[in-house]
Design a protein around this motif. Structure first.
Motif, short mmCIF file in Angstrom:
data_model
loop_
_atom_site.label_atom_id
_atom_site.label_comp_id
_atom_site.label_asym_id
_atom_site.label_seq_id
_atom_site.Cartn_x
_atom_site.Cartn_y
_atom_site.Cartn_z
N THR A 100 -44.04 -79.80 43.27
CA THR A 100 -44.68 -78.76 42.47
C THR A 100 -45.99 -79.28 41.90
O THR A 100 -46.02 -80.32 41.25
N LEU A 101 -47.05 -78.55 42.17
CA LEU A 101 -48.39 -78.91 41.69
C LEU A 101 -48.85 -77.85 40.69
O LEU A 101 -48.74 -76.65 40.96
N THR A 102 -49.35 -78.30 39.55
CA THR A 102 -49.81 -77.38 38.51
C THR A 102 -51.33 -77.40 38.42
O THR A 102 -51.94 -78.46 38.24
N ILE A 103 -51.92 -76.22 38.57
CA ILE A 103 -53.36 -76.06 38.33
C ILE A 103 -53.52 -75.65 36.88
O ILE A 103 -53.09 -74.56 36.49
N PRO A 104 -54.12 -76.49 36.04
CA PRO A 104 -54.17 -76.18 34.61
C PRO A 104 -55.11 -75.03 34.31
O PRO A 104 -55.96 -74.64 35.14
N SER A 105 -54.96 -74.46 33.14
CA SER A 105 -55.82 -73.35 32.72
C SER A 105 -57.23 -73.84 32.45
O SER A 105 -57.45 -75.01 32.12
N LEU A 106 -58.18 -72.95 32.62
CA LEU A 106 -59.59 -73.23 32.35
C LEU A 106 -60.05 -72.38 31.17
O LEU A 106 -59.57 -71.26 30.98
N SER A 107 -60.98 -72.92 30.40
CA SER A 107 -61.49 -72.21 29.23
C SER A 107 -62.99 -71.94 29.39
O SER A 107 -63.74 -72.83 29.77
N PHE A 108 -63.36 -70.70 29.10
CA PHE A 108 -64.76 -70.29 29.11
C PHE A 108 -65.17 -69.98 27.67
O PHE A 108 -64.49 -69.23 26.97
N THR A 109 -66.25 -70.59 27.22
CA THR A 109 -66.74 -70.36 25.86
C THR A 109 -68.18 -69.86 25.91
O THR A 109 -68.98 -70.30 26.74
N SER A 110 -68.49 -68.94 25.03
CA SER A 110 -69.83 -68.38 24.92
C SER A 110 -69.97 -67.78 23.53
O SER A 110 -69.15 -68.05 22.64
N SER A 111 -71.00 -66.98 23.34
CA SER A 111 -71.22 -66.29 22.07
C SER A 111 -71.64 -64.86 22.36
O SER A 111 -72.34 -64.59 23.36
N ILE A 112 -71.22 -63.95 21.50
CA ILE A 112 -71.59 -62.55 21.63
C ILE A 112 -72.26 -62.11 20.33
O ILE A 112 -72.07 -62.73 19.27
N ALA A 113 -73.08 -61.07 20.41
CA ALA A 113 -73.76 -60.58 19.23
C ALA A 113 -72.73 -60.04 18.24
O ALA A 113 -71.85 -59.25 18.61
N ALA A 114 -72.84 -60.47 16.96
CA ALA A 114 -71.87 -60.06 15.95
C ALA A 114 -72.08 -58.62 15.51
O ALA A 114 -71.20 -58.01 14.93
N GLY A 115 -73.22 -58.02 15.77
CA GLY A 115 -73.50 -56.63 15.38
C GLY A 115 -74.97 -56.35 15.54
O GLY A 115 -75.78 -57.25 15.76
N SER A 116 -75.33 -55.09 15.44
CA SER A 116 -76.74 -54.71 15.59
C SER A 116 -77.53 -55.16 14.38
O SER A 116 -77.05 -55.17 13.25
N ASP A 117 -78.76 -55.52 14.61
CA ASP A 117 -79.64 -55.97 13.54
C ASP A 117 -80.76 -54.94 13.38
O ASP A 117 -81.45 -54.59 14.34
N PRO A 118 -80.97 -54.39 12.21
CA PRO A 118 -81.96 -53.32 12.03
C PRO A 118 -83.39 -53.83 12.04
O PRO A 118 -84.30 -53.03 12.00
N TYR A 119 -83.60 -55.14 12.09
CA TYR A 119 -84.95 -55.66 11.98
C TYR A 119 -85.52 -56.18 13.30
O TYR A 119 -86.52 -55.69 13.79
#
Length: 587
Positions: A219-238
């Motif tokens: 039995t061979l296990t392929i481990p999980s992969l993690s993807f990290t990034s950033s998204i805009a927290a909300g609209s900015d009026p300026y």
């Protein structure tokens, strides 16, 4: 009088406020809160730690969070306000957390300046990595697929990883490297970027593929992969520029994958290298028509092996028997890995110069390459039929003396006749006569050029003899091939006690381990370690290979033990691989 009374009163208020701010930290309350208490395993949450005072240098200890969470981000904000003469100030630390596992999880109590927050219970549910996750509230999710779930040892499977996102990603994005214990992993090409409709909604997609070759059965296990990034927290009026500073970290994680790896079938020939491939081709071409050969002429025979699902390093050299009256001068083999959507295709090219020493009929034996067809499950043979060539006699020269013409001051040079089919008479002197100075100078120049050509020919013959001694030199170490992979190939050769394979794989592994690209001989590979016992053992390997001794005379188990110890004690001359395999990617 009013003015004098007002100024001291204002100073008193300011001093009282300042003293309150300075004294507040000792009595400041410390609390913890989260934006939500039910999330999936692929989502993140924001933990807000608040102290009712201004804090500019110290911060809470977040080490207890690392037991059950990954900390993706940590930012601080301070607020101060005065309403109806009442002042309030506080400091917030907003920490973005990603759960390490599904199930009931608790954010532990944290301490700051003698104050302790209350623990918070979080319900982490299993995330869905299928395409149907487009209906989830998560802005980023992952999908994985394998070209085959059940396979044989060393057989190749292709892992396709897709990262879906339905919102704008800001900043840099990264993906953890894929490392599978007991398998060789190679990334196929670059990261692909495109768009895809999922359940009627448009998503951006990052796609990356890996070729995985298991080196152990079970039995061979392929481990999980993690993807990290950033998204805009909300609209900015300026301005959009400020949106970069209001970004929120986000992470997606794939699920572990189990593979069933079967051992080598019992009906596979024990004396043949194990080659599991979906297709294998063996072809040849000649530099000229071999039927036009004459004694002393040379012709180059090029053999090419292409195996779908195997790397070039896994392909053994072609074994060619010795033929009386035919000298062979093999060139260095060329290895190449070709990447495609279906995986890696290994290509090995061997060029051999053939020089017949006499006229006659010669038969080149059939070439056979045993391999296992993973599509049909059958043992097959890639074969080149036997080739019979007829070698014509080589050209020989004989000269005879011409009658001397009358002696005149303007006489022309003597003519020389050649007889192509007569043997060269070494006992009869060859007489030449020059009747003018220019002809004598030209003759001297040609003689000098002939001597230079003869010297170069003798030197090239010495080089070719050296090549004959080592008829299958090992290729340069490929940068795409890892040291771990080459070491496993060397171990397999030692277990089979295949002396020729041991020699070739040791040279490849030594070059990869010591980061040397110019190792072509066994002695040079042994000297790169400075290990006397290893040198003596490899010398006995050379003697066993070329002196006709039995393979049992060489201690391959001892070589395997020495090499294993060297990997633990010897310092490798290479840099550590980087953890991030995706460059900053922006949609």
């Amino acid at each position: 009088m009013v003015r004098k009374t007002f100024i001291p009163s204002l100073l008193s208020v300011l001093m009282a406020a300042l003293l309150m701010l300075l004294a507040t930290p000792a009595l400041a309350a410390f609390t913890a809160s989260v934006d939500r208490t039910v999330i999936t395993q692929n989502e993140t949450l924001d933990l807000t730690l608040r102290v009712d005072s201004q804090s500019f240098r110290s911060q809470p200890d977040t080490t207890p969070l690392k037991k059950d969470f990954d900390i993706l981000g940590n930012r601080r904000s301070s607020q101060f306000q005065m309403i109806n003469g009442k002042t309030e100030s506080w400091t917030d630390w907003i920490i973005t957390l990603a759960p390490k596992r599904a199930g009931a999880t608790t954010i532990p109590a944290l301490s700051y300046n003698g104050e302790t927050s209350e623990p918070i219970h979080i319900d982490v549910r299993h995330g869905n990595t299928a395409a149907g996750s487009a209906n989830s509230v998560s802005p980023v999710f992952m999908q994985t697929s394998l070209s085959r779930q059940e396979l044989y040892i060393q057989q190749q499977t292709v892992l396709t990883l897709k990262i879906y996102y339905n919102t704008q990603l800001v900043g840099d994005s990264s993906l953890t490297p894929l490392e599978v214990n007991g398998a060789i992993v190679q990334q196929l090409g670059e990261v692909k970027k495109y768009e895809e409709l999922v359940n009627g909604r448009r998503h951006g997609v990052f796609e990356v593929q890996y070729a995985i070759n298991p080196q152990e059965s079970g039995t061979l296990t392929i481990p999980s992969l993690s993807f990290t990034s950033s998204i805009a927290a909300g609209s900015d009026p300026y301005n959009n520029f400020f949106s970069m500073q209001r970004a929120r970290p986000v992470r997606a994680q794939s699920a572990d994958i189990k593979l069933d790896v079967k051992p080598v079938p019992n009906d596979y020939p024990a004396n043949a290298p194990w080659l599991p491939a979906s297709n294998l081709r063996l072809t040849q071409k000649w530099s000229s028509n071999p039927d036009d050969l004459k004694a002393g002429d040379s012709v180059t025979r090029t053999l090419t092996i292409e195996a779908e699902g195997l790397t070039a390093a896994q392909l053994p050299p072609v074994t060619l028997p010795t033929i009386a009256g035919l000298k062979t001068y093999p060139d260095q083999a060329q290895n190449e890995d070709l990447s495609g959507p279906e995986g890696i295709t290994g290509k090995r090219t061997e060029a051999i110069a053939l020089v017949p020493t006499h006229a006659g009929t010669m038969t080149l034996s059939a070439v056979q390459y045993t391999w296992f067809n993973t599509t049909t499950g059958n043992v097959e043979q890639a074969t080149l039929p036997a080739t019979t060539i007829t070698v014509a006699p080589g050209n020989t020269l004989a000269t005879h003396t011409q009658p001397a013409p009358a002696a005149t001051t303007n006489a022309l040079p003597d003519s020389v006749s050649t007889q192509t089919n007569a043997p060269l008479d070494l006992g009869a002197p060859i007489t030449k006569r020059c009747s003018s100075l220019p002809w004598m100078i030209a003759t001297a120049v040609f003689a000098l050029l002939w001597l230079v050509t003869l010297g170069l020919y003798i030197r090239s013959r010495k080089v070719l003899r050296n090549d004959v001694v080592d008829s299958s030199p090992s290729p340069k170490t490929s940068e795409s091939l890892s040291e771990k992979a080459t070491f496993q190939q060397l171990q397999q050769a030692c277990q089979k006690n295949d002396l020729l394979q041991i020699k070739q794989q040791f040279i490849v592994w030594a070059g990869c381990f010591n980061n040397l690209d110019n190792l072509y001989s066994l002695s040079a590979a042994a000297n790169s370690f400075g290990h006397q016992e290893l040198k003596d053992l490899l010398n006995s390997l050379e003697q066993s290979l070329y002196s006709g001794k039995s393979e049992n005379a060489f201690d391959s188990a001892r070589l395997q033990a020495i090499v294993s110890d060297l990997r633990k004690t010897h310092v490798r001359k290479k840099s550590d691989p980087k953890d991030t395999i995706i460059s900053p990617i922006n949609p």
